[in-house]
Motif scaffolding. Structure first.
Motif, PDB file in Angstrom:
ATOM      1  N   MET A 628      38.113  15.569  35.525  1.00  0.00           N
ATOM      2  CA  MET A 628      37.715  17.050  35.615  1.00  0.00           C
ATOM      3  C   MET A 628      36.941  16.999  34.217  1.00  0.00           C
ATOM      4  O   MET A 628      36.213  17.890  33.976  1.00  0.00           O
ATOM      5  CB  MET A 628      39.064  18.067  35.438  1.00  0.00           C
ATOM      6  CG  MET A 628      39.952  17.959  36.799  1.00  0.00           C
ATOM      7  SD  MET A 628      39.145  18.153  38.092  1.00  0.00           S
ATOM      8  CE  MET A 628      38.591  20.143  37.944  1.00  0.00           C
ATOM      9  N   GLN A 629      37.454  16.513  33.163  1.00  0.00           N
ATOM     10  CA  GLN A 629      36.814  16.864  31.889  1.00  0.00           C
ATOM     11  C   GLN A 629      35.547  15.915  31.370  1.00  0.00           C
ATOM     12  O   GLN A 629      34.916  16.601  30.622  1.00  0.00           O
ATOM     13  CB  GLN A 629      37.835  16.502  30.695  1.00  0.00           C
ATOM     14  CG  GLN A 629      39.127  17.248  30.813  1.00  0.00           C
ATOM     15  CD  GLN A 629      40.287  16.991  29.989  1.00  0.00           C
ATOM     16  OE1 GLN A 629      40.177  15.808  29.672  1.00  0.00           O
ATOM     17  NE2 GLN A 629      41.000  17.699  29.538  1.00  0.00           N
ATOM     18  N   VAL A 630      35.284  15.106  32.448  1.00  0.00           N
ATOM     19  CA  VAL A 630      34.070  14.285  32.096  1.00  0.00           C
ATOM     20  C   VAL A 630      33.151  14.287  33.388  1.00  0.00           C
ATOM     21  O   VAL A 630      33.736  13.846  34.295  1.00  0.00           O
ATOM     22  CB  VAL A 630      34.504  12.830  31.557  1.00  0.00           C
ATOM     23  CG1 VAL A 630      33.206  12.109  31.330  1.00  0.00           C
ATOM     24  CG2 VAL A 630      35.449  12.828  30.460  1.00  0.00           C
ATOM     25  N   SER A 631      32.087  14.572  33.152  1.00  0.00           N
ATOM     26  CA  SER A 631      30.925  14.377  34.334  1.00  0.00           C
ATOM     27  C   SER A 631      30.493  12.988  34.105  1.00  0.00           C
ATOM     28  O   SER A 631      30.069  12.751  33.077  1.00  0.00           O
ATOM     29  CB  SER A 631      30.020  15.299  34.173  1.00  0.00           C
ATOM     30  OG  SER A 631      30.398  16.559  34.093  1.00  0.00           O
ATOM     31  N   VAL A 632      30.247  12.533  35.476  1.00  0.00           N
ATOM     32  CA  VAL A 632      29.924  11.248  35.355  1.00  0.00           C
ATOM     33  C   VAL A 632      28.842  11.124  36.459  1.00  0.00           C
ATOM     34  O   VAL A 632      28.896  11.585  37.542  1.00  0.00           O
ATOM     35  CB  VAL A 632      30.822   9.832  35.866  1.00  0.00           C
ATOM     36  CG1 VAL A 632      29.997   8.582  35.700  1.00  0.00           C
ATOM     37  CG2 VAL A 632      31.964  10.132  35.061  1.00  0.00           C
ATOM     38  N   TYR A 633      27.272  10.913  36.055  1.00  0.00           N
ATOM     39  CA  TYR A 633      26.384  11.057  36.900  1.00  0.00           C
ATOM     40  C   TYR A 633      25.688   9.982  37.789  1.00  0.00           C
ATOM     41  O   TYR A 633      26.222   8.891  37.163  1.00  0.00           O
ATOM     42  CB  TYR A 633      24.955  11.770  36.248  1.00  0.00           C
ATOM     43  CG  TYR A 633      25.326  13.066  35.575  1.00  0.00           C
ATOM     44  CD1 TYR A 633      25.274  14.197  36.195  1.00  0.00           C
ATOM     45  CD2 TYR A 633      26.074  13.218  34.306  1.00  0.00           C
ATOM     46  CE1 TYR A 633      25.336  15.555  35.708  1.00  0.00           C
ATOM     47  CE2 TYR A 633      26.228  14.757  33.864  1.00  0.00           C
ATOM     48  CZ  TYR A 633      25.972  15.594  34.373  1.00  0.00           C
ATOM     49  OH  TYR A 633      26.332  16.886  34.043  1.00  0.00           O
ATOM     50  N   LEU A 652      24.874   8.523  33.075  1.00  0.00           N
ATOM     51  CA  LEU A 652      25.080   9.310  32.004  1.00  0.00           C
ATOM     52  C   LEU A 652      26.679   9.877  32.308  1.00  0.00           C
ATOM     53  O   LEU A 652      27.108  10.438  33.534  1.00  0.00           O
ATOM     54  CB  LEU A 652      24.344  10.683  31.861  1.00  0.00           C
ATOM     55  CG  LEU A 652      24.641  11.651  30.999  1.00  0.00           C
ATOM     56  CD1 LEU A 652      24.274  11.122  29.306  1.00  0.00           C
ATOM     57  CD2 LEU A 652      23.677  12.941  31.080  1.00  0.00           C
ATOM     58  N   LEU A 653      26.944   9.968  31.130  1.00  0.00           N
ATOM     59  CA  LEU A 653      28.580  10.737  31.118  1.00  0.00           C
ATOM     60  C   LEU A 653      28.576  11.629  29.923  1.00  0.00           C
ATOM     61  O   LEU A 653      28.139  11.457  28.878  1.00  0.00           O
ATOM     62  CB  LEU A 653      29.704   9.479  30.570  1.00  0.00           C
ATOM     63  CG  LEU A 653      30.151   8.452  31.643  1.00  0.00           C
ATOM     64  CD1 LEU A 653      29.188   7.063  31.420  1.00  0.00           C
ATOM     65  CD2 LEU A 653      31.361   7.888  31.559  1.00  0.00           C
ATOM     66  N   GLU A 654      29.199  12.652  30.377  1.00  0.00           N
ATOM     67  CA  GLU A 654      29.213  13.843  29.513  1.00  0.00           C
ATOM     68  C   GLU A 654      30.368  14.707  29.582  1.00  0.00           C
ATOM     69  O   GLU A 654      31.229  14.760  30.504  1.00  0.00           O
ATOM     70  CB  GLU A 654      28.243  14.724  30.239  1.00  0.00           C
ATOM     71  CG  GLU A 654      27.205  15.693  29.235  1.00  0.00           C
ATOM     72  CD  GLU A 654      25.928  16.420  29.717  1.00  0.00           C
ATOM     73  OE1 GLU A 654      25.157  15.980  29.224  1.00  0.00           O
ATOM     74  OE2 GLU A 654      26.370  17.119  30.616  1.00  0.00           O
TER      75      GLU A 654
END
Ligand code: ADP
Ligand code: ZN
Ligand code: ZN
Length: 696
Positions: A628-633, A652-654
């Motif tokens: 939930m906390q980290v977006s992985v594109y 990209l990880l954000e």
């Protein structure tokens, strides 16, 4: 006695960098040792003692340490902690980071040779000569530094006397503790000699050592030993100096803290600026970051407390005024829409340059593209001078009539005719510094200097300075007044204290306004402010000095802020955009890059890593939150998709939470090792992680 030793292991070997050895003699953590590694003998750093051999290793298979480098004091706990943190944060093997932080020559020295080098070391004397009387702003800044723990962000105009503040801070440090050490960092090698001169003039030649990649292995070793033994009071260096062993470190200064070259671009991709803050905390040394155009990261971290926000972690210090009566140059925008089509230089700018040359003043023109023209083109069949190994055009260099790829180096003679259709009429498109220099020569051919001699034009860029010593001699020519008009890339915009330049012009800065890289406007603003800072450094000339900007977008907010020399206004609007888009410094990013023979293979590894990672994290209640906390594109091709026949893709990880991003990266690391051995990922050459990347 069993010990864990950090050795340099190849990046993707399973060896994490710590290996267990047996030592017949007693050793201490931080000592340097020689150990067998495969068939070779390598240098290692003793990291920790253990009571017994590791469980998965039969005691008989543990090999013996071959020898200890005697006479060298152990690397202290804070140095080891810095290395350990860097390896962990930037996702590299501990041994790799530890060993690359040491001078290469240490690897080849015997204990006897080392002893001889150490004997030559003597305590270095400091003679402090007093500096000028400080300005009220300088006094105020130094007082605040004395009364707070920091870290500090000094936001000071170009020419406001920041360097003088560093020197005074060092002087105060030495007055309080003559054994203390200071680390002064600058972004570029070619800025070290200037600062070195000023530091030596103040504290004596003996007190200072430099550390940068332009030094010979012997010079590097000597400087390193002086710092490590605590003899050198001041270490002055580029980003690599952040890892200098300095047991008495009491002050860290990062000059031009916004400069992208503080980020290492290979191996462990560390940010020396960020590590400076970490190291300062570790060794209880105040940290001073300084710039006329701080990075938005540091600016955000130094935001004052407001209602509902307790403010940033850095303390902001201000020096808005130039020393003396010096004024910042007047910024003039030229609307290129009103110029003849294809005009490179506006008529007003050419006239202004002419006027200055005739008065004996110097001008500087910036164009961020070297070579003659970025591409050759056949109008008949559409052929362009692309590189067969890269997704890039080869640049036309007229001087030696070559086409050169600036990415893989492929160089060929310019063809006489179009290689596709035979048309003899192939023409350059666009302009580089070489062409600008030629063009200026034509436009100013009739212009004379006050003494009646013809105008002298020079160019400084990566091509003109390829030979060792070339840059120094070209800079010296500018300083001594042998050059009237200087053409160059951003190389000349930074730091140099050119006393006689009164006009600086950015010839074509527009491309950065619409770049896909969200940091491009920040870079452009910093570059233009820096460039403006080159004009009118001599207070007597500052009132008439000018910064010219040729643009098709004269009312763009960036240029409006530049005109007012208003970095805070620029930062506020830029930060608002970053906040709206959830970009750094509001969020934190990491890139996973894969290189492969085909683009499909590169992307397949990344996408498989993404899916496996998310499946594994979700399956475990302890890590489910991370999803939930980290977006992985999803994987995408890099903007430079192919270099030297290697296809490159990135993912990209954000995350708004740095720690969540870090944890995710550690899981990703093991996922990649699992996937790597699968047959479907055979085509992958390598992968790498870039934490807090500077370019997406
Ligand atoms: P910055 O690093 O902010 O660009 P510098 O420290 O190089 O500024 O200072 C600009 C110029 O002003 C230098 O020539 C420096 O020697 C001079 N200078 C700095 N502080 C003082 C001062 N307090 N009194 C007189 N001259 C000063
Ligand atoms: Zn053709
Ligand atoms: Zn190429």
């Amino acid at each position: 006695m069993w010990i864990d030793i950090a050795v340099q292991a190849p990046a993707h070997s399973q060896v994490g960098g710590l290996l267990t050895y047996h030592s017949p003699v007693s050793v201490q953590a931080g000592q340097l040792v020689r150990v067998p590694f495969g068939q070779r003998e390598v240098l290692g750093v003793v990291w920790a003692m253990r009571d017994q051999a590791p469980a998965d290793m039969p005691a008989t298979s543990v090999r013996d340490v071959l020898g200890v480098l005697q006479g060298l004091p152990p690397l202290d706990a804070s140095w080891r902690q810095l290395v350990q943190f860097s390896a962990q944060y930037y996702q590299r093997a501990l041994g790799e980071v530890a060993l690359s932080a040491l001078p290469p020559q240490l690897r080849d020295l015997s204990s006897e040779q080392l002893a001889r080098r150490l004997k030559k070391q003597t305590d270095r004397t400091v003679q402090t000569t007093p500096g000028p009387a400080l300005s009220p702003e300088q006094i105020n800044v130094l007082d605040q530094m004395a009364n707070g723990p920091g870290p500090f962000l000094l936001f000071g105009s170009t020419g406001s006397g920041k360097t003088e503040v560093y020197l005074q801070a060092v002087a105060r440090m030495l007055a309080a503790d003559p054994q203390a050490q200071a680390l002064l960092m600058v972004p570029e090698i070619n800025l070290t000699p200037q600062l070195e001169e000023r530091v030596q003039a103040r504290f004596g030649t003996e007190a200072v050592v430099s550390m940068h990649s332009g030094m010979t292995p012997a010079q590097r070793l000597k400087a390193w030993l002086a710092a490590h033994a605590g003899h050198a009071r001041i270490v002055l260096g580029t980003r690599m100096a952040i890892f200098a062993s300095m047991p008495q470190l009491k002050l860290i200064v990062v000059d031009e803290e916004h400069d992208p070259s503080y980020k290492q671009q290979e191996g462990a991709r560390y940010s020396a600026r960020d590590l400076a803050v970490y190291r300062g905390r570790l060794q209880n040394a105040p940290v001073l970051l300084a710039s006329a155009t701080p990075s938005l990261e540091s600016w955000h971290l130094s935001r004052p407390a407001t209602k509902g926000d307790s403010g940033g972690r850095y303390q902001r210090l201000l020096m808005p005024s130039r020393i003396g009566t010096g004024l910042l140059p007047k910024v003039r925008r030229v609307d290129m829409n009103k110029q003849p089509r294809r005009a490179v230089l506006s008529t007003q700018l050419v006239a202004a340059i002419q006027e200055r040359v005739e008065r004996g003043e110097q001008c500087m023109l910036l164009l961020n593209r070297r070579g003659y023209a970025p591409v050759l083109h056949c109008a008949d069949c559409g052929w362009k001078s692309d590189c067969k190994h890269c997704s890039a055009f080869r640049v036309f260099h007229k001087i030696d009539r070559t086409l050169r790829c600036h990415h893989c180096g492929l160089t060929e003679r310019v063809p006489r005719a179009c290689p596709e259709c035979g048309n003899a009429d192939i023409a350059p498109i666009g302009r580089g510094t070489e062409q600008l220099e030629e063009h200026l020569g034509e436009l100013l051919a009739h212009v004379l200097r006050p003494d009646g001699t013809p105008v002298r034009i020079a160019r400084i860029d990566a091509d003109s300075t390829r030979l060792k010593g070339a840059l120094e001699s070209q800079l010296a020519q500018v300083h001594s007044g042998e050059v009237d008009v200087l053409v160059g890339t951003q190389m000349i915009a930074k730091g140099h204290d050119f006393r006689r330049i009164t006009l600086v012009a950015a010839v074509n800065p527009d491309t950065a306004l619409f770049s896909s890289d969200f940091r491009a406007p920040e870079r452009l603003f910093a570059l233009l402010m820096q460039a403006a800072g080159r004009a009118g450094r001599d207070a007597a000339q500052s009132a008439t000095s000018e910064m010219w900007v040729q643009t098709f977008h004269p009312t763009h907010a960036l240029f409006e802020a530049l005109k007012k020399h208003d970095y805070p206004a620029f930062a506020t609007s830029e930060l608002a955009e970053r906040t709206a888009a959830d970009l750094p410094p509001i969020s934190h990013q990491a890139l996973l890059r894969a290189d492969a023979r085909t683009q499909e293979a590169a992307q397949a590894l990344l996408n498989a890593a993404r899916e496996t990672l998310q499946a594994q994290l979700s399956a475990d209640p302890e890590t489910a939150d991370l999803v939930m906390q980290v977006s992985v594109y999803p994987a995408v091709p890099m903007s430079m998709q192919r270099v030297a026949d290697v296809e490159r893709a990135q993912m990209l990880l954000e995350s708004p939470k740095r720690m969540a991003l870090q944890k995710t990266l550690w899981h990703l690391h093991s996922v990649l090792h699992q996937l790597r051995s699968l047959p479907e990922h055979k085509g992958v050459i390598r992968w790498l992680v870039d934490v807090d990347p500077q370019a997406i």
